[in-house]
Design an enzyme around this catalytic site. Sequence first.
Site, short mmCIF file in Angstrom:
data_model
loop_
_atom_site.label_atom_id
_atom_site.label_comp_id
_atom_site.label_asym_id
_atom_site.label_seq_id
_atom_site.Cartn_x
_atom_site.Cartn_y
_atom_site.Cartn_z
N ASN A 199 -45.84 -52.20 19.13
CA ASN A 199 -46.42 -51.75 20.39
C ASN A 199 -45.33 -51.49 21.42
O ASN A 199 -44.24 -52.06 21.35
CB ASN A 199 -47.34 -52.84 20.95
N HIS A 236 -52.95 -46.84 24.82
CA HIS A 236 -52.35 -47.90 23.99
C HIS A 236 -51.33 -47.23 23.07
O HIS A 236 -51.69 -46.59 22.09
CB HIS A 236 -53.49 -48.57 23.20
N CYS A 239 -46.40 -52.08 12.45
CA CYS A 239 -47.06 -50.91 11.89
C CYS A 239 -46.89 -51.01 10.39
O CYS A 239 -45.78 -50.86 9.88
CB CYS A 239 -46.41 -49.63 12.42
N HIS A 277 -47.78 -47.10 20.66
CA HIS A 277 -46.82 -47.80 19.81
C HIS A 277 -45.49 -47.04 19.87
O HIS A 277 -45.47 -45.82 20.07
CB HIS A 277 -47.32 -47.88 18.37
N ARG A 302 -52.78 -61.10 20.80
CA ARG A 302 -53.76 -60.61 19.82
C ARG A 302 -53.09 -59.60 18.88
O ARG A 302 -52.86 -59.89 17.71
CB ARG A 302 -54.96 -59.97 20.55
N ASP A 303 -52.74 -58.44 19.39
CA ASP A 303 -52.20 -57.38 18.54
C ASP A 303 -50.85 -57.77 17.96
O ASP A 303 -50.48 -57.36 16.85
CB ASP A 303 -52.07 -56.09 19.36
#
Lengths: 320, 320
Positions: free
Chosen positions: B248, B206, B239, B208, B14-15
């Site tokens: 991430n 979460h 990002c 990064h 997903r991300d």
Amino acid sequence: MTGKRVHIQEVATRDGFQNEAQFVETDAKIALIDDLSACGYAKIEVTSFTSPKAIPALRDAEAVMHGIARRKGIVYTVLVPNIRGAERALSCGVDEVNLVMSVSESHNRTNLRMSREQSFAQLRDVIGVVKQTSVAINVSLSTAMGCPMEGDIAQEAVLGWMQRFADLGVHGVTLCDTTGMAFPSQVGALCAAARKRFPALELTLHFHNTRGMALANTLAALDAGIDRFDASLGGLGGCPYAPGATGNVCTEELVHMLELDGYDTGVDLSALLSASALLPGLIGHDVPSQLLKAGRRLDLHAMPGAASEGRPEQRAFDIN
Amino acid sequence: MTGKRVHIQEVATRDGFQNEAQFVETDAKIALIDDLSACGYAKIEVTSFTSPKAIPALRDAEAVMHGIARRKGIVYTVLVPNIRGAERALSCGVDEVNLVMSVSESHNRTNLRMSREQSFAQLRDVIGVVKQTSVAINVSLSTAMGCPMEGDIAQEAVLGWMQRFADLGVHGVTLCDTTGMAFPSQVGALCAAARKRFPALELTLHFHNTRGMALANTLAALDAGIDRFDASLGGLGGCPYAPGATGNVCTEELVHMLELDGYDTGVDLSALLSASALLPGLIGHDVPSQLLKAGRRLDLHAMPGAASEGRPEQRAFDIN
């Protein structure tokens, strides 16, 4: 930890440049080191007095050492492998010599082409020579947190080698995670044991980011009372066992984290980032530094839609 | 910390994929998620039920959700922006929906094209719908540790938004360091405060790695009692404020560190590395994972000089 002093030691022009295929011109090296001297380091490892044939990238060691403008308060150190190197270094008026051997037999034989006992005997002779001067002596112990050929290294083995050099009267020891095998709980235990047994030694931790853990290991070392770290501008410095992998912990990323956490490094991060931005031009390729790409955490961005030249494109739901 | 359970939640499909220019074919997504299901995750964020126009990379959300082979014990979650998305997700029988809004007004407006209050009202409606089912509800709070446009975010603001969602009865909240602005002491303080105030919420961090601190921040969160982390295979996920920067936190690097430090992640690191090695073929470029390049810390190398095919070249004094 607010305000606690942490000493930052730059190794890019030695540990970094020696791995580069492209020769960095002597004038460029001198200019970079002079820039670094303005950044507020505790120590700069300028170059290496090894054989020009072994490390041609640093064949200009004397010219660099003589060419730089030395600042008061910064220790200018150089790597020295043997008596010949020590004599060359002493003739340049260095503040410190940094000797090196590996804690693991396999790595010492691979990297230095001799047994650990042969290395120790050679370094003992170097220490004998340097002790006749006022020049300080540091010993860097490679593979102190793991050997890429032998695997785990017993903590007692590391402490044993520290003891042998402490007995010879060196003033400092660097524990090197040469190929990025260290992990936080190991680092914490080793650092605590080393500080307890050798409270008078100047203890440096030297991390590589080969497996992404360099800053996490730094936290573990800080928690164990360590206040002195090697780092490499831009994250320069390779690992021959992991082609393409990140090298030494990146100085600007280390300083950025430490200052955010309230430590006093004495280092001017803006000046550091300016110096790091010069590296790709000197070595002919990009550097691992993430901070150089991302900027400091409070280097803010404008809302898109305003004057947006050079601003990142925004898409809905693209971020989490 | 030996044996303490830490829950690993995968977000790459997903991300990660939503940031990729190259569309990953539906069958390849399903095969990858099935591989990941065999790795031992606590949770997998499968896809996003956003508008196919907004995120074309995830336009096959239904097909992916229906195509994967779900394993008992793994929570299959999906991102849902609104009622329409929730209805689509519920029709696929997801275990959890993950809602998202930003703690900072600027970022919410930039990323979600509405005010925070508009987002909250919309998510409140979604929660109302989902609460009529047995599907779990998590809320991801973006920019919880800094906004790239506004800078620092007050801890009380984060806790305030957590409170509003806790009052609506969500079961979990994820604190997202959306653009890698978190630093260890901040993370420790925020996590401790959040755990104290919301002991019953399932709390996820979460991170990064935009500025290299993801694993250091993980250590700080662990010290504050956090036991649940999002991570992205290969370090996928971008990002937009730092082109070229790492995304991430990399799942395999996170699991590698945690297992070395004695935590029980339940994740099979070998299987993880095999899955990560497939990513470049799916997305058409290299991934940030350092561990994929370097191997695990005890993936040892032979001494050079023996059969050395494919072994790294050694030079004297090249390592420290």
